[in-house]
Write a protein that holds these residues in place. Structure first.
Motif, PDB file in Angstrom:
ATOM      1  N   UNK A 225       0.807  -1.103  -0.029  1.00 56.48           N
ATOM      2  CA  UNK A 225      -0.055  -0.031  -0.047  1.00 56.48           C
ATOM      3  C   UNK A 225       1.099   1.226   0.122  1.00 56.48           C
ATOM      4  N   UNK A 226       0.384   2.347  -0.370  1.00 53.35           N
ATOM      5  CA  UNK A 226       1.300   3.632  -0.668  1.00 53.35           C
ATOM      6  C   UNK A 226       1.306   4.150   0.763  1.00 53.35           C
ATOM      7  N   UNK A 227       2.294   4.667   1.213  1.00 56.55           N
ATOM      8  CA  UNK A 227       2.640   5.539   2.658  1.00 56.55           C
ATOM      9  C   UNK A 227       2.337   6.837   2.366  1.00 56.55           C
ATOM     10  N   UNK A 265      -2.225   5.210   2.837  1.00 55.22           N
ATOM     11  CA  UNK A 265      -2.347   5.009   4.143  1.00 55.22           C
ATOM     12  C   UNK A 265      -2.591   6.109   4.990  1.00 55.22           C
ATOM     13  N   UNK A 266      -2.018   7.378   4.756  1.00 51.15           N
ATOM     14  CA  UNK A 266      -2.362   8.476   5.694  1.00 51.15           C
ATOM     15  C   UNK A 266      -3.830   8.953   5.485  1.00 51.15           C
ATOM     16  N   UNK A 267      -4.388   8.712   4.194  1.00 57.20           N
ATOM     17  CA  UNK A 267      -5.819   9.164   4.182  1.00 57.20           C
ATOM     18  C   UNK A 267      -6.716   8.455   4.723  1.00 57.20           C
ATOM     19  N   UNK A 268      -6.288   7.044   4.823  1.00 53.65           N
ATOM     20  CA  UNK A 268      -7.302   5.864   5.405  1.00 53.65           C
ATOM     21  C   UNK A 268      -7.382   6.150   6.882  1.00 53.65           C
ATOM     22  N   UNK A 269      -6.084   6.512   7.346  1.00 57.21           N
ATOM     23  CA  UNK A 269      -6.075   6.761   8.979  1.00 57.21           C
ATOM     24  C   UNK A 269      -6.920   8.192   9.185  1.00 57.21           C
ATOM     25  N   UNK A 297       1.467  12.602  -2.723  1.00 53.97           N
ATOM     26  CA  UNK A 297       1.188  13.908  -1.740  1.00 53.97           C
ATOM     27  C   UNK A 297       1.323  13.355  -0.529  1.00 53.97           C
ATOM     28  N   UNK A 298       2.104  13.844  -0.042  1.00 51.25           N
ATOM     29  CA  UNK A 298       2.814  13.718   1.312  1.00 51.25           C
ATOM     30  C   UNK A 298       3.009  15.038   2.300  1.00 51.25           C
ATOM     31  N   UNK A 337       4.356  -3.629   7.172  1.00 48.07           N
ATOM     32  CA  UNK A 337       3.308  -3.869   8.155  1.00 48.07           C
ATOM     33  C   UNK A 337       2.078  -2.749   7.736  1.00 48.07           C
ATOM     34  N   UNK A 338       2.681  -1.429   7.960  1.00 44.93           N
ATOM     35  CA  UNK A 338       1.813  -0.267   7.732  1.00 44.93           C
ATOM     36  C   UNK A 338       0.722  -0.012   9.039  1.00 44.93           C
ATOM     37  N   UNK A 339      -0.376   0.574   8.585  1.00 45.18           N
ATOM     38  CA  UNK A 339      -1.557   0.826   9.509  1.00 45.18           C
ATOM     39  C   UNK A 339      -1.718   0.108  10.755  1.00 45.18           C
ATOM     40  N   UNK A 340      -1.931  -1.302  10.358  1.00 43.87           N
ATOM     41  CA  UNK A 340      -1.895  -2.291  11.563  1.00 43.87           C
ATOM     42  C   UNK A 340      -1.301  -1.992  12.743  1.00 43.87           C
TER      43      UNK A 340
END
Length: 344
Positions: A225-227, A265-269, A297-298, A337-340
């Motif tokens: 997934x994109x960070x 990931x940031x938009x999901x969070x 877009x970071x 792993x990312x968001x989890x």
């Protein structure tokens, strides 16, 4: 190419003089992984043939057609971001001439001798393969220039590419901000957050090339997934981008007129899981190279990411903390792993 008589992966013999001219030394660098008798094709996640899909197609021209059409367009953007995590847009403001120039000049810079590529942009911009790979399914058969927006003009003898990149990035960055604003508004939230935190100095442009690969089990880009908040992608007509929906892999049909948008990931969070950051990958092609250009877009590293709704699914974290955790996991485990890691 898989030698099924032994169930081990092997490369065909190649001319060394050809390889040293421009191609990254994939075979030499990952020879141990390729030839390891512990790597068995039957034990690997062999890619199933993915069904081709058409991403939701949204005409951004509707935003200028009056309030009714504009609201319909915004609702389509939000719905696709919730249900797919991916969508494509037309009438986005970037001409075919810019796409064509980018494709031509990308080809030229990637055809430079391999030992010269890391000198085209500031140190660290040129990347290839997967240094942390411990098995073939973690290897990405690709090369890229990952360039901070503030460094696009810092080039060595590739003025025309820099000019094209600047034009592309300036247009796409405006589009990314507009889409972020729409997605925030559709949740009833203020949209100034993205303008304040996602400034040119923190955003990136990435030029990708996926060389022909003789082994179908190796990815061009491994599943991830994109960070970031949003990614805007232009791909050529070769195809290879795949995404997960409803537990299945789907191949994205190329559209020469469209830009592909995906939620990071940031938009999901930030959206508290309303908008979805979806796993995707790039599969390799045995005969044809593939090119794409991506804008990320970071926010700045100091930016705090916090869910805009309560109860919050994720604890507050900075972008720096997120990046550090991702890098730690990739180094230790071989994958993200990312968001989890940040669920409350």
């Amino acid at each position: 190419m898989a030698d099924h008589s032994t169930n081990f992966l092997v490369f065909p013999h190649q001319n060394m003089d050809t390889k040293i001219s421009a191609e990254p030394p994939f075979e030499e660098t990952y020879k141990a992984l390729i030839n390891s008798k512990s790597i068995n094709v039957e034990d690997m996640e062999v890619k199933a043939i993915a069904e081709e899909c058409e991403l939701p197609l949204i005409d951004l021209g509707m935003l200028k057609h009056g309030e009714s059409d504009s609201e319909k367009c915004k609702a389509q953007i939000a719905k696709a971001s919730q249900e797919w995590g991916f969508f494509q847009v037309v009438n986005h403001g970037i001409s075919q001439e810019i796409f064509q120039n980018m494709r031509r000049e990308q080809g030229e810079v990637f055809r430079k001798p391999f030992h010269e590529k890391d000198m085209c942009f500031p140190p660290g911009a040129y990347r290839w393969g997967t240094p942390s790979a411990t098995c073939l399914k973690q290897l990405s058969w690709s090369e890229a220039f990952h360039v901070p927006m503030i460094n696009i003009a810092s080039r060595n003898g590739i003025t025309s590419l820099s000019s094209t990149m600047e034009h592309f990035a300036a247009t796409v960055s405006g589009l990314a901000q507009k889409l972020a604003e729409i997605l925030a508004e559709e949740m009833g939230q203020e949209s100034t957050y993205f303008k304040e935190n996602c400034v040119p100095s923190s955003c990136y442009l990435r030029l990708n090339r996926y060389p022909p690969c003789p082994i179908s089990e190796i990815s061009g880009l491994m599943p991830h997934t994109d960070s970031d908040f949003l990614t805007i992608l232009h791909q050529d007509q070769v195809g290879g981008l795949q995404l997960v929906k409803d537990g299945k892999w789907f191949a994205v049909k190329p559209n020469p007129e469209a830009l592909i948008i995906n939620i990071g990931d940031l938009f999901q969070a930030w959206s508290n899981n309303v908008y979805k950051s979806v796993e995707h990958r790039v599969v390799t092609n045995k005969q044809v190279e593939r090119f794409s250009t991506a804008y990320f877009l970071c926010p700045s590293y100091e930016t705090k990411i916090q869910s805009c709704m309560e109860p919050s699914v994720y604890k507050q974290f900075s972008f720096w903390e997120f990046r550090q955790q991702v890098q730690h996991d990739v180094k230790k485990l071989g994958y993200k792993i990312g968001l989890p890691r940040f669920i409350i």
